[in-house]
Design a protein around this motif. Structure first.
Motif, PDB file in Angstrom:
ATOM      1  N   ARG A 186      42.214 -58.380 -40.108  1.00  0.00           N
ATOM      2  CA  ARG A 186      43.226 -57.409 -40.548  1.00  0.00           C
ATOM      3  C   ARG A 186      44.652 -57.910 -40.346  1.00  0.00           C
ATOM      4  O   ARG A 186      45.492 -57.796 -41.230  1.00  0.00           O
ATOM      5  N   PHE A 187      44.951 -58.467 -39.166  1.00  0.00           N
ATOM      6  CA  PHE A 187      46.328 -58.812 -38.825  1.00  0.00           C
ATOM      7  C   PHE A 187      46.660 -60.286 -38.982  1.00  0.00           C
ATOM      8  O   PHE A 187      47.827 -60.654 -38.917  1.00  0.00           O
ATOM      9  N   LYS A 188      45.648 -61.127 -39.161  1.00  0.00           N
ATOM     10  CA  LYS A 188      45.861 -62.571 -39.329  1.00  0.00           C
ATOM     11  C   LYS A 188      46.809 -63.139 -38.266  1.00  0.00           C
ATOM     12  O   LYS A 188      47.851 -63.731 -38.579  1.00  0.00           O
ATOM     13  N   PRO A 189      46.465 -62.955 -36.975  1.00  0.00           N
ATOM     14  CA  PRO A 189      47.366 -63.431 -35.915  1.00  0.00           C
ATOM     15  C   PRO A 189      47.482 -64.950 -35.924  1.00  0.00           C
ATOM     16  O   PRO A 189      46.582 -65.654 -36.360  1.00  0.00           O
ATOM     17  N   SER A 190      48.614 -65.404 -35.429  1.00  0.00           N
ATOM     18  CA  SER A 190      48.833 -66.847 -35.317  1.00  0.00           C
ATOM     19  C   SER A 190      47.986 -67.446 -34.204  1.00  0.00           C
ATOM     20  O   SER A 190      47.510 -68.573 -34.325  1.00  0.00           O
TER      21      SER A 190
ATOM     22  N   GLU B  20      44.339 -72.726 -30.782  1.00  0.00           N
ATOM     23  CA  GLU B  20      45.179 -73.452 -31.720  1.00  0.00           C
ATOM     24  C   GLU B  20      45.700 -72.430 -32.727  1.00  0.00           C
ATOM     25  O   GLU B  20      45.138 -71.337 -32.861  1.00  0.00           O
ATOM     26  N   ARG B  21      46.744 -72.766 -33.455  1.00  0.00           N
ATOM     27  CA  ARG B  21      47.264 -71.856 -34.482  1.00  0.00           C
ATOM     28  C   ARG B  21      46.164 -71.616 -35.516  1.00  0.00           C
ATOM     29  O   ARG B  21      45.582 -72.557 -36.038  1.00  0.00           O
ATOM     30  N   ILE B  22      45.884 -70.345 -35.796  1.00  0.00           N
ATOM     31  CA  ILE B  22      44.837 -70.029 -36.769  1.00  0.00           C
ATOM     32  C   ILE B  22      45.398 -69.432 -38.055  1.00  0.00           C
ATOM     33  O   ILE B  22      44.757 -69.484 -39.091  1.00  0.00           O
ATOM     34  N   HIS B  23      46.585 -68.855 -37.998  1.00  0.00           N
ATOM     35  CA  HIS B  23      47.268 -68.321 -39.184  1.00  0.00           C
ATOM     36  C   HIS B  23      48.761 -68.524 -38.989  1.00  0.00           C
ATOM     37  O   HIS B  23      49.231 -68.750 -37.882  1.00  0.00           O
ATOM     38  N   ASN B  24      49.489 -68.404 -40.069  1.00  0.00           N
ATOM     39  CA  ASN B  24      50.948 -68.417 -39.997  1.00  0.00           C
ATOM     40  C   ASN B  24      51.448 -67.003 -40.229  1.00  0.00           C
ATOM     41  O   ASN B  24      51.980 -66.678 -41.282  1.00  0.00           O
ATOM     42  N   SER B  25      51.215 -66.158 -39.253  1.00  0.00           N
ATOM     43  CA  SER B  25      51.610 -64.764 -39.380  1.00  0.00           C
ATOM     44  C   SER B  25      53.039 -64.578 -38.912  1.00  0.00           C
ATOM     45  O   SER B  25      53.533 -65.306 -38.062  1.00  0.00           O
ATOM     46  N   SER B  26      53.679 -63.605 -39.487  1.00  0.00           N
ATOM     47  CA  SER B  26      55.008 -63.241 -39.035  1.00  0.00           C
ATOM     48  C   SER B  26      55.159 -61.757 -39.250  1.00  0.00           C
ATOM     49  O   SER B  26      54.996 -61.272 -40.365  1.00  0.00           O
TER      50      SER B  26
END
Length: 184
Positions: free
Chosen positions: A89-93, A118-124
């Motif tokens: 849902r939120f695609k956290p980094s 590790e970074r899994i998404h580029n969320s902002s």
């Protein structure tokens, strides 16, 4: 009204910010972890943190707030299906948990048993969002409450004023950090 992220400005580098029976953390020590442990976390990155009442969780939470990240505070023992639904849902980094392998994630850093993925998404996230807290879930699945920096500032100011707290006071943390009153 003071910003929560600037709360640390009240303290000198050698002031003790956190302590338990075995450890103390000064402002300087906490901020060093911000650069060392959370070196890849950027301003407004969404970060899921599976919380427990230990000093490591509090250090990482303070560091996330200091860096301007948006923590999603979940219970430490959250079910894998629930965690996966939050991730989808939120695609956290990043995810911070003591068990990333159950989520098929690799860790980038181990902070005394809490693993930072590790970074899994580029969320902002939105610049107005401070954090996301879950409701109790008494009506079924927990829902998320979006907490703004303004909300937190108001709550912190009201509590400090009512209880006449200042920087010399210490709070006892027995309630879970992911519970809104525990966060207070």
């Amino acid at each position: 009204m003071m910003s929560v992220s600037s709360f640390l400005q009240l303290y000198s580098d050698d002031d003790i910010i956190l302590l338990n029976d075995n450890q103390t953390f000064t402002k300087k020590e906490i901020l060093s972890y911000s650069d060392k442990v959370l070196k890849n976390v950027n301003y407004k990155d969404i970060v899921v943190i599976c919380c427990s009442n230990n000093i490591e969780t509090y250090v990482l939470y303070i560091c996330l707030i200091y860096k301007g990240a948006i923590p999603i505070l979940l219970e430490e023992k959250s079910e894998i299906l629930w965690l996966n639904s939050v991730i989808n849902r939120f695609k956290p980094s990043f995810i911070i948990s003591n068990s990333l392998s159950a989520l098929n994630l690799k860790d980038d850093y181990n902070f005394n048993g809490l693993l930072i993925s590790e970074r899994i998404h580029n969320s902002s996230g939105n610049k107005e969002i401070h954090s996301l807290l879950t409701t109790s879930g008494s009506t079924g699945k927990p829902k998320f409450a979006v907490i703004s920096e303004r909300n937190i500032n108001f709550m912190v100011s009201a509590i400090c004023k009512y209880l006449k707290l200042d920087k010399k006071d210490r709070a006892i943390t027995t309630l879970p950090l992911n519970y809104s009153y525990g966060l207070s």
